[in-house]
Design an enzyme around this catalytic site. Structure first.
Site, PDB file in Angstrom:
ATOM      1  N   GLY A  16     -96.695 -93.137  51.071  1.00 14.97           N
ATOM      2  CA  GLY A  16     -95.795 -92.380  51.224  1.00 14.97           C
ATOM      3  C   GLY A  16     -95.081 -91.771  51.508  1.00 14.97           C
ATOM      4  N   ASP A 112    -100.535 -96.482  58.718  1.00 14.63           N
ATOM      5  CA  ASP A 112    -101.630 -96.832  59.035  1.00 14.63           C
ATOM      6  C   ASP A 112    -101.574 -98.445  58.084  1.00 14.63           C
ATOM      7  OD1 ASP A 112    -103.328 -97.628  60.761  1.00 14.63           O
ATOM      8  OD2 ASP A 112    -104.725 -96.905  58.428  1.00 14.63           O
ATOM      9  N   GLY A 113    -101.706 -98.131  56.501  1.00 14.48           N
ATOM     10  CA  GLY A 113    -102.439 -99.210  55.261  1.00 14.48           C
ATOM     11  C   GLY A 113    -100.438-100.148  55.838  1.00 14.48           C
ATOM     12  N   THR A 114     -99.384 -99.686  55.829  1.00 19.47           N
ATOM     13  CA  THR A 114     -98.355-100.458  56.183  1.00 19.47           C
ATOM     14  C   THR A 114     -98.474-101.158  57.184  1.00 19.47           C
ATOM     15  OG1 THR A 114     -96.989 -98.978  54.552  1.00 19.47           O
ATOM     16  CG2 THR A 114     -96.008-100.929  55.886  1.00 19.47           C
ATOM     17  N   GLY A 179    -102.569 -84.154  55.179  1.00 19.66           N
ATOM     18  CA  GLY A 179    -102.983 -84.152  56.151  1.00 19.66           C
ATOM     19  C   GLY A 179    -104.402 -84.714  55.775  1.00 19.66           C
ATOM     20  N   GLU A 230    -106.683 -79.864  53.115  1.00 19.13           N
ATOM     21  CA  GLU A 230    -106.800 -80.961  52.513  1.00 19.13           C
ATOM     22  C   GLU A 230    -109.012 -81.261  53.176  1.00 19.13           C
ATOM     23  OE1 GLU A 230    -104.075 -83.732  50.534  1.00 19.13           O
ATOM     24  OE2 GLU A 230    -104.646 -84.682  52.401  1.00 19.13           O
ATOM     25  N   ARG A 274    -106.558 -65.019  46.687  1.00 25.14           N
ATOM     26  CA  ARG A 274    -105.930 -66.205  45.879  1.00 25.14           C
ATOM     27  C   ARG A 274    -105.021 -67.268  46.842  1.00 25.14           C
ATOM     28  NH1 ARG A 274    -103.441 -63.957  42.035  1.00 25.14           N
ATOM     29  NH2 ARG A 274    -104.448 -62.235  40.489  1.00 25.14           N
ATOM     30  N   GLN A 282     -94.201 -80.816  50.968  1.00 22.27           N
ATOM     31  CA  GLN A 282     -94.316 -81.000  52.140  1.00 22.27           C
ATOM     32  C   GLN A 282     -93.662 -82.079  52.594  1.00 22.27           C
ATOM     33  OE1 GLN A 282     -98.355 -79.653  53.889  1.00 22.27           O
ATOM     34  NE2 GLN A 282     -98.576 -79.889  51.701  1.00 22.27           N
TER      35      GLN A 282
HETATM   36  O1  F6P Z   1    -100.734 -89.607  53.807  1.00 24.30           O
HETATM   37  C1  F6P Z   1     -99.597 -88.530  53.597  1.00 24.30           C
HETATM   38  C2  F6P Z   1    -100.024 -87.636  52.245  1.00 24.30           C
HETATM   39  O2  F6P Z   1     -99.020 -87.311  51.705  1.00 24.30           O
HETATM   40  C3  F6P Z   1    -101.525 -87.190  52.590  1.00 24.30           C
HETATM   41  O3  F6P Z   1    -101.598 -85.826  53.685  1.00 24.30           O
HETATM   42  C4  F6P Z   1    -102.477 -87.007  51.168  1.00 24.30           C
HETATM   43  O4  F6P Z   1    -103.555 -86.592  51.127  1.00 24.30           O
HETATM   44  C5  F6P Z   1    -101.685 -88.128  50.775  1.00 24.30           C
HETATM   45  O5  F6P Z   1    -100.589 -88.913  51.217  1.00 24.30           O
HETATM   46  C6  F6P Z   1    -100.933 -87.736  49.127  1.00 24.30           C
HETATM   47  O6  F6P Z   1    -101.312 -89.084  48.863  1.00 24.30           O
HETATM   48  P1  F6P Z   1    -100.052 -89.292  46.705  1.00 24.30           P
HETATM   49  O7  F6P Z   1     -98.985 -88.821  47.173  1.00 24.30           O
HETATM   50  O8  F6P Z   1    -100.624 -90.819  46.963  1.00 24.30           O
HETATM   51  O9  F6P Z   1    -100.821 -87.986  45.909  1.00 24.30           O
END
Ligand code: F6P
Length: 355
Positions: A16, A112-114, A179, A230, A274, A282
Site C-alpha cells: 500500500g 512486511d510483505g515487500t 492499523g 480497525e 455516530r 489516512q
Molecule cells: O497496511 C496499511 C493499511 O493501510 C492498513 O492500515 C489497512 O488495513 C490496509 O493497508 C488497507 O489496504 P487496502 O488499501 O488494500 O484496502
C-alpha cells in the site's frame, strides 16, 4: 587505466502507498547519483513491474519537486507475489531481465510483505536493501516507519473536527482508524486528538465500561470521543472485515468495527451514537515535516548501504539514530503496542479509557 563501472541500482515501491514514498525515492536517487554516479532504474508498480518489465530511468530532474508529493511516482501494487503471480513463479524470468539490464542491486521500499519478497531475491543474485514503510508503524526492527506520523496527523485533525460537533449535539462520536492488527495509529492519533476512549487490538476492552463512561458524560451534559483501531475484536469476535483479497499477504481487508461498535453501544445509552470511518484519507496527501525528514534520512542511509555493498539489510530508526538491521530479522515479525508502553501509561495518567 580501466575505468570503474558505474553501479546500476533498481528502486521499487511495494504494498500500500503512504506519504513519504516520493521523499525516499528522491533521497535514494540524489544520494546515489552524488555519491557514486550510479545509474538508477525505477520499477513501476512494485514487483508487478519486474514481471511485466515496466521500468524507467530515474534522473535528478525526475525527482525534483516530489519531496512533498503523496503517493509514489513509480506506482505500487499490493497483490503481486512474483513467486506465485497468476499461478506461475516468475523469479527466473525476472532474474534474466535483471541481468539483461545489468542491475547490481535493488532498493525495496515497503512493508512486511515487500521485505519478505525482496529478501528472496538476494540468494538468486539480486542483493537488496530495504526501507521500512507503513502507516501502521508495526514493522519489526524499527521504532518508526515513515508515513505513520502523517497518518497520525490526519487522525488528530479528524478528532478535532468530530469533537466540536460531538459537543454541540451531546453525542458519542466514534472514529475508526486503520492499523491492521496494531493499535499505534489509534493510540497516537487518539492522544493527539484528545479522545476520551482509545480502543486498540492489543488490549481487550469492556463495552459496559465505554457505555458507563458515555452515560456519565450524558449526565454531566458532555459528549464522548472514541478512537477505535480497525483490528479491534468486539466480544472476542473476529475483527470486522470488508472481504478477503487474494494478494501477496492474503490478508482480510479490515474495516467496519466503528459501525459495529455504534450499533452495540446505542442501546446502552440515551444520547445518539455516530461513527466515522476515516479509511484511505489516512494514507493520502502530503507527508508531514517529520516524515519528509525521516524518509530523507532513510533514503540516504539506504544509498550508503548500497555504496558500501552492505546488502540484505533494512534501514531502521532506533531511538533517534538511523541504522540498519538484517532483513532476515524483520521478515515475519510484527511490532504490536507492548502492554507496558509509556504511551499507554500517559493515556491512563490523564484518564483515557483504554479497555
Ligand atoms: O497496511 C496499511 C493499511 O493501510 C492498513 O492500515 C489497512 O488495513 C490496509 O493497508 C488497507 O489496504 P487496502 O488499501 O488494500 O484496502
Amino acid at each position: 587505466m580501466p575505468t570503474a563501472r558505474v553501479p546500476h541500482v533498481a528502486l521499487l515501491t511495494g504494498g500500500g502507498d503512504c506519504p513519504g514514498l516520493n521523499a525516499v525515492i528522491r533521497a535514494v536517487t540524489l544520494a546515489l547519483k552524488r555519491g557514486c554516479g550510479a545509474r538508477i532504474t525505477g520499477i513501476e508498480r512494485g514487483f508487478h513491474g519486474l514481471v511485466t518489465r515496466r521500468v524507467r530511468e530515474l534522473t535528478e530532474p525526475d525527482v525534483a519537486g516530489i519531496l512533498a508529493e503523496g503517493g509514489t511516482i513509480l506506482g505500487t501494487h499490493n497483490r503481486c507475489d512474483p513467486f506465485r503471480w497468476e499461478g506461475q513463479d516468475h523469479s527466473a524470468a525476472i532474474m534474466a531481465f535483471v541481468r539483461e539490464l545489468g542491475i547490481d542491486a535493488l532498493v525495496a521500499i515497503g512493508g512486511d510483505g515487500t521485505m519478505r519478497l525482496a529478501a528472496r531475491f538476494g540468494p538468486l543474485g539480486l542483493p537488496v536493501v530495504g526501507v521500512p514503510k507503513t502507516i501502521d508503524n508495526d514493522l519489526h526492527g524499527t521504532d518508526r516507519c515513515f508515513g505513520f506520523d502523517s497518518a497520525v496527523a490526519v487522525v488528530a485533525e479528524a478528532l478535532d473536527r468530530l469533537a466540536t460537533t460531538a459537543r454541540s449535539h451531546g453525542r458519542v462520536m466514534i472514529l475508526e482508524t486503520m492499523g491492521r492488527d496494531a493499535g499505534w495509529i489509534a493510540l497516537e492519533g487518539g492522544l493527539a486528538g484528545g479522545a476520551d476512549a482509545i480502543l486498540i487490538p492489543e488490549l481487550p476492552f469492556s463495552l459496559p465500561a465505554v457505555a458507563e463512561l458515555a452515560r456519565r458524560r450524558e449526565r454531566e451534559g458532555g459528549s464522548l470521543l472514541v478512537c477505535v483501531a480497525e483490528g479491534v475484536r468486539i466480544g472476542g469476535e473476529e475483527p470486522a472485515a470488508r472481504g478477503q483479497v487474494d494478494d501477496a499477504t492474503a490478508q482480510a481487508r479490515l474495516g467496519g468495527v466503528g459501525q459495529v461498535l455504534q450499533h452495540r453501544l446505542q442501546p446502552l445509552v440515551n444520547c445518539e451514537v455516530r461513527s466515522t470511518l476515516l479509511g484511505h484519507v489516512q494514507r493520502g496527501g502530503t507527508p508531514t515535516a517529520f516524515d519528509r525528514v525521516l524518509a530523507t534520512r532513510y533514503g540516504v542511509h539506504a544509498a550508503e548501504l548500497v555504496a558500501a555493498g552492505r546488502y540484505g539489510r533494512m534501514v531502521a530508526l532506533q531511538g533517534d539514530r538511523v541504522t540498519s538491521v538484517p532483513l532476515a530479522d524483520v521478515v515475519g515479525g510484527s511490532r504490536p503496542v507492548p502492554p507496558d508502553h509509556e504511551l499507554l501509561r500517559a493515556a491512563r495518567g490523564i484518564g483515557v479509557l483504554l479497555g
